[in-house]
Design a protein around this motif. Structure first.
Motif, mmCIF file in Angstrom:
data_model
loop_
_atom_site.group_PDB
_atom_site.id
_atom_site.type_symbol
_atom_site.label_atom_id
_atom_site.label_comp_id
_atom_site.label_asym_id
_atom_site.label_seq_id
_atom_site.Cartn_x
_atom_site.Cartn_y
_atom_site.Cartn_z
ATOM 1 N N ALA A 1 7.061 -52.202 71.813
ATOM 2 C CA ALA A 1 5.740 -52.503 71.348
ATOM 3 C C ALA A 1 4.838 -52.571 72.559
ATOM 4 O O ALA A 1 3.467 -51.862 72.542
ATOM 5 N N LYS B 1 1.932 -51.628 66.159
ATOM 6 C CA LYS B 1 3.485 -52.025 66.389
ATOM 7 C C LYS B 1 3.526 -53.683 66.361
ATOM 8 O O LYS B 1 4.746 -53.705 65.889
ATOM 9 N N LYS C 1 -2.764 -48.606 68.856
ATOM 10 C CA LYS C 1 -1.432 -48.345 68.545
ATOM 11 C C LYS C 1 -0.278 -49.598 68.959
ATOM 12 O O LYS C 1 0.690 -49.541 68.167
ATOM 13 N N ARG C 2 -0.719 -50.010 69.886
ATOM 14 C CA ARG C 2 0.258 -50.998 70.303
ATOM 15 C C ARG C 2 0.031 -52.258 69.588
ATOM 16 O O ARG C 2 1.076 -52.738 69.183
ATOM 17 N N GLU D 1 3.544 -54.817 62.928
ATOM 18 C CA GLU D 1 4.619 -54.719 62.276
ATOM 19 C C GLU D 1 5.693 -56.151 62.109
ATOM 20 O O GLU D 1 6.711 -55.941 61.482
#
Length: 573
Positions: free
Chosen positions: A139, A151, A147-148, A154
């Motif tokens: 990540a 991740k 976007k980092r 998640e």
């Protein structure tokens, strides 16, 4: 000459603003103690002096300034949050709303990791439980911030990392104005903070306060036309005066709370508070002035000068807060941090004559290649922020690969002791110390390089270069604050380039960068009254460095600096 009437009109609005941002005058410096006078005595004629001993320019002498190592946070930060909640602070109303760009950082993850992550590190055989470390490393390798963060979100279902560590990491990497919302659930709960590692707890509260500071001092209220004198005065005494008072109170109160923190939490708040205070200077320039005043350049000139003077207390306060944060970050050994870079850029913009980034121009040996084929934990250590990695990643400090991995982000406490410098680690530790010296303008870091090198054989080119550069930088100011308060460039005292000069004359592979750095330091800190001969010598040094440097980019840089020094020499005639 500007008339008294014009000056009075131009300074009217500034008087209003100045009363809002004034602060206590600094205490006058104590007079220097008188030096003792030697008693008059009659002494016999002194014998003829012996021929002077020629000392090596690489001679290392103490004493060395002590290393600045902060203690680990010990205070229970949950009590700080409890006090803030009980006081029902008025600053909450002054803090701007979350921008729309923060929305993505507050959403829940749309999917879960496809692999087991109930442990932090992978199992020995990697079967069935790969661990959260690999997922974190993956990540953190994503360049796009949104976007980092997606991740990272998640990983909320992973048992291998605590919720507190994950939200602190996400808030640290997110846009500053979003960080408080990310950590809010934990930061505003004394019960959630109390059992946490003290370093982590202070970091979370620091991010909570810093996020709110990042949304203070927004755009100043806009006045609708027409810009008549009467309308401007009414608007200034009303909306703008209220705006200045509420924003100043918010910054002041948040700064006070942040000052009770320790470690990275305090550093984060101090930097963000400094940036908020320095924003007042830019916002004040947006205050409207009557149309008839704009037509008179003399009034505009007086107004601008008076406005700058009125904003000076806030500007100084912001500078000092930012420098406090940078000093804290230096003691933590941090090299990579977006807030630090923002603070340095603002300081350079507002204090152009005191360049905190002046040492960035020094050339250094090219870094060794990044770690290839290392373990998951080693890869993660290269990507995690330094303080977070110190808490999460456990690696044997005695192994050179550990130093290589962790040093990408900064200098861990485990490597601060003189004993940590072995034949295998000296070069990297010296480079780390000098990187800190350049970033934070800290001469004490150069002293630590010399303390590590004392008694060591200076056999290889790299060791000799780092010692030579340290011998030059050790005379400089101990920190960015002292650098910015230096009365003149000469006071920086960075002209002790004897070892760099000696290295430049050798056949060392680093002769070119040694010659360049010697010229750079001498240009940066000329003696009082330096004339054309001095700067002609600097130009000559840059020309000689160009001939010895190998990189085309470095050669071009030396050629450019030589031209600038030549121009200065001609102007000094």
């Amino acid at each position: 000459m500007i008339s008294t009437a014009r000056a009075a009109r131009a300074s009217f609005l500034v008087t209003v603003l100045g009363s809002l941002v004034s602060c206590a005058e600094p205490q006058a410096a104590s007079p220097a103690p008188a030096l003792p006078t030697a008693a008059a005595t009659t002494a016999p004629p002194a014998p003829a002096p012996a021929p002077p001993t020629v000392e090596s320019p690489f001679a290392i002498k103490g004493p060395f300034r002590a290393d600045l190592v902060p203690p680990q946070p010990k205070a229970d930060v949950s009590s700080v949050v409890s006090g803030v909640k009980k006081s029902a602070p008025a600053w909450r109303k002054a803090v701007g709303a979350l921008p729309a760009s923060c929305k993505a950082y507050l959403e829940k993850a749309t999917k879960k990791p496809a692999v087991a992550c109930d442990t932090f590190a992978p199992t020995a055989n990697g079967q069935g439980a790969q661990g959260v470390a690999g997922l974190l490393a993956e990540a953190l390798g994503v360049v796009d911030p949104a976007k980092r963060d997606e991740k990272l979100r998640e990983l909320a279902t992973c048992k291998g990392i605590s919720e507190a560590e994950l939200v602190a990491l996400r808030a640290h990497l997110a846009p500053p104005e979003c960080s408080d919302a990310i950590v809010e659930k934990i930061a505003e709960s004394p019960a959630a903070l109390a059992p946490l590692d003290k370093s982590l707890a202070h970091s979370i509260v620091g991010l909570w306060i810093a996020g709110q500071l990042a949304r203070t001092v927004p755009a100043i209220p806009r006045m609708p036309p027409p810009f008549s004198k009467a309308a401007v005065i009414k608007f200034t005494n009303g909306a703008i005066t209220t705006w200045f008072r509420t924003q100043a109170a918010a910054v002041d109160e948040l700064s006070k709370v942040g000052a009770t923190l320790e470690g990275q939490g305090r550093a984060t708040v101090a930097i963000e508070a400094g940036l908020a205070d320095m924003r007042f200077v830019e916002r004040a320039r947006e205050v409207p002035i009557p149309d008839e005043w704009k037509k008179d350049p003399e009034i505009a000139q007086v107004y601008q000068a008076a406005l700058d003077q009125a904003m000076e207390p806030r500007k100084l306060r912001g500078r000092d807060a930012a420098l406090t944060g940078l000093n804290d970050a230096a003691s933590l050994g941090i090299l990579q941090d977006a807030r630090i870079e923002r603070a340095r850029k603002v300081l350079v913009r507002l204090y152009g004559g005191s360049r905190i980034d002046a040492l960035d121009g020094l050339l250094m040996p090219p870094p060794k290649p990044q770690l290839q084929g290392g373990t998951v934990l080693q890869l993660l250590a290269t990507r995690l922020p330094l303080v977070t990695g110190e808490r999460l990643v456990v690696l044997p400090p005695a192994e050179p690969a550990t130093l290589h991995a962790t040093s990408v982000q900064g200098l861990l406490p485990a490597y601060r002791a003189k004993e940590a410098a072995t034949d295998a680690t000296f070069e990297r530790l010296a480079q780390l110390r000098l990187d800190l010296a350049r970033l934070y303008f800290r001469g004490a870091e150069a002293d630590q390089v010399l303390a590590m090198a004392q008694g060591r054989t200076l056999a290889d080119d790299a060791t000799r270069f780092y010692v030579a550069l340290a011998l030059a930088l050790r005379h400089g100011p101990d920190g960015a604050a002292r650098m910015m308060l230096a009365p003149s460039p000469a006071a920086l005292d960075l002209r002790h380039t004897e070892a760099l000069d000696a290295l430049a004359k050798e056949t060392s592979r680093y002769a070119g960068i040694a010659a360049f750095d010697a010229a750079w330091l001498r240009r940066l800190s000329p003696p009082e009254g330096a004339g054309s001969e001095y700067f002609a010598d600097v130009a000559k040094r840059f020309h000689e460095a160009e001939q010895k440097l190998e990189s085309p980019g470095d050669k071009a840089k030396a050629r450019e600096q030589a031209a600038l020094a030549d121009e200065t020499a001609k102007a000094a005639h």
